[in-house]
Design an enzyme around this catalytic site. Structure first.
Site, PDB file in Angstrom:
ATOM      1  N   HIS A 119       1.034  -1.164   0.030  1.00  0.00           N
ATOM      2  CA  HIS A 119       0.124  -0.088   0.009  1.00  0.00           C
ATOM      3  C   HIS A 119       0.706   1.161  -0.171  1.00  0.00           C
ATOM      4  O   HIS A 119       1.992   1.251   0.299  1.00  0.00           O
ATOM      5  CB  HIS A 119      -1.055   0.139   1.208  1.00  0.00           C
ATOM      6  CG  HIS A 119      -0.112   0.142   2.486  1.00  0.00           C
ATOM      7  ND1 HIS A 119       0.495  -0.824   3.127  1.00  0.00           N
ATOM      8  CD2 HIS A 119      -0.045   1.255   3.297  1.00  0.00           C
ATOM      9  CE1 HIS A 119       1.117  -0.314   4.286  1.00  0.00           C
ATOM     10  NE2 HIS A 119       0.887   0.801   4.326  1.00  0.00           N
ATOM     11  N   ASP A 153       0.424   5.112   1.802  1.00  0.00           N
ATOM     12  CA  ASP A 153      -0.359   5.484   3.202  1.00  0.00           C
ATOM     13  C   ASP A 153      -1.561   6.626   2.962  1.00  0.00           C
ATOM     14  O   ASP A 153      -1.643   7.424   2.210  1.00  0.00           O
ATOM     15  CB  ASP A 153       0.670   6.416   4.091  1.00  0.00           C
ATOM     16  CG  ASP A 153       1.587   5.275   4.503  1.00  0.00           C
ATOM     17  OD1 ASP A 153       1.395   4.165   4.805  1.00  0.00           O
ATOM     18  OD2 ASP A 153       2.724   5.626   4.710  1.00  0.00           O
ATOM     19  N   ARG A 176       6.487   6.778  13.406  1.00  0.00           N
ATOM     20  CA  ARG A 176       6.144   7.216  12.060  1.00  0.00           C
ATOM     21  C   ARG A 176       5.609   8.596  12.036  1.00  0.00           C
ATOM     22  O   ARG A 176       4.456   9.051  12.832  1.00  0.00           O
ATOM     23  CB  ARG A 176       4.926   6.239  11.579  1.00  0.00           C
ATOM     24  CG  ARG A 176       4.643   6.678  10.169  1.00  0.00           C
ATOM     25  CD  ARG A 176       3.585   5.597   9.556  1.00  0.00           C
ATOM     26  NE  ARG A 176       2.337   6.251   9.416  1.00  0.00           N
ATOM     27  CZ  ARG A 176       1.620   5.820   8.728  1.00  0.00           C
ATOM     28  NH1 ARG A 176       1.663   4.718   7.663  1.00  0.00           N
ATOM     29  NH2 ARG A 176       0.295   6.653   8.487  1.00  0.00           N
TER      30      ARG A 176
HETATM   31  C1  SIN Z   1       3.497   1.249   7.579  1.00  0.00           C
HETATM   32  O1  SIN Z   1       2.855   0.538   6.575  1.00  0.00           O
HETATM   33  O2  SIN Z   1       3.524   2.413   7.573  1.00  0.00           O
HETATM   34  C2  SIN Z   1       4.633   0.557   8.724  1.00  0.00           C
HETATM   35  C3  SIN Z   1       5.594  -0.124   7.759  1.00  0.00           C
HETATM   36  C4  SIN Z   1       6.379  -0.721   8.864  1.00  0.00           C
HETATM   37  O3  SIN Z   1       5.976  -1.337   9.940  1.00  0.00           O
HETATM   38  O4  SIN Z   1       7.598  -1.317   8.466  1.00  0.00           O
END
Ligand code: SIN
Length: 260
Positions: free
Chosen positions: A93, A95, A251
């Site tokens: 995906h 984001d 994040r």
């Molecule tokens: C995400 O999909 O934003 C997280 C990616 C990850 O956990 O490495």
């Protein structure tokens, strides 16, 4: 500062920067160019960054976008804690494409890593699109897709209309001018004007093309890695093999424009 490609299609590592100490505008422009050239970069050795440092660095890329339904960590609006791999993070995906203006950039800082497992895969949606025939590419340019928020949006009490957006199946990157596929398995429910059943074979085919090995890079995390990806020209998916070991990453996402 040194930029070293990590794979043929997507990904580069950046060495020789200390973001906690700060970088000047010249260095920042070089980092931005590296990201636009490689779609994903890993700035090594940034374990000294505090949450404040991560937010301040993210703000240099644009407006920090707070997730509409996943809460931030205590005291730091804009920093989301990513836990163990789950069905949403394990699906290819980009984001928050259910938003009218999905995130342009995501900055993920490794905090606690499993000994092995929990790598993150990246794919170039530009290379994936380029690999298709010109006839098929022309057809795809005429289509749009409906993107809808996951069950977590409903669980958080958001009404459905606020987490639905329609975007072109092929978008043009606003900085590089490269065309990229912009459909993904987390949020796209159908091609606009088609039923979900009619849409599924085409979408499944496009997801297969995105995930072809030659379009990808697999990132093995190291302490202090700050990974940044551009959601307009890449997709990502976590490998779900951490076997319950603790995996914590911080994040931050940066707002983008309306995909076109
Ligand atoms: C995400 O999909 O934003 C997280 C990616 C990850 O956990 O490495």
């Amino acid at each position: 500062m040194e930029v070293r490609p990590l794979a043929g299609a997507v990904g580069a590592e950046v060495l020789g920067l200390d973001l906690a100490a700060g970088i000047d505008d010249f260095e920042f422009a070089a980092v931005r160019n590296a990201l636009h050239s490689h779609g994903m970069i890993c700035i090594r050795d940034q374990a000294a960054m505090t949450p404040e440092d991560q937010l301040a660095f993210a703000a240099r890329w644009g407006r920090i976008s707070i997730h509409p339904y996943v809460p931030s960590i205590e005291g730091y609006p804009g920093i989301m804690r990513i836990y163990d791999p789950n069905p949403i993070t394990q699906t290819w995906h980009s984001d928050s494409t259910h938003m009218r203006e999905p995130h342009a950039y995501t900055l993920l800082l490794a905090r606690t890593l499993p000994e092995v497992g929990g790598d993150t895969m990246f794919a170039s949606t530009v290379k994936a699109f380029e690999s298709l025939s010109s006839g098929f590419r022309s057809v795809l340019r005429t289509l749009s897709a409906v993107h809808e928020g996951t069950d977590r949006a409903a669980a958080a009490g958001l009404d459905h209309e606020s987490v639905v957006a329609v975007h072109p199946v092929v978008i043009t990157h606003p900085s590089t001018g490269a065309e990229a596929l912009f459909v993904n398995g987390n949020y796209v429910t159908r091609i606009e004007g088609w039923t979900p059943e009619e849409s599924r074979p085409l979408l499944e085919y496009l997801y297969t093309v995105v995930g072809r090995p030659e379009n990808t890079y697999r990132h093995r995390w190291h302490q202090g890695d700050l990974v940044i990806w551009d959601n307009r020209c890449t997709q990502h998916a976590v490998v779900g093999d951490a076997n319950q070991a603790e995996r914590v990453l911080h994040r931050v996402t940066v707002a983008g424009g309306v995909p076109a």
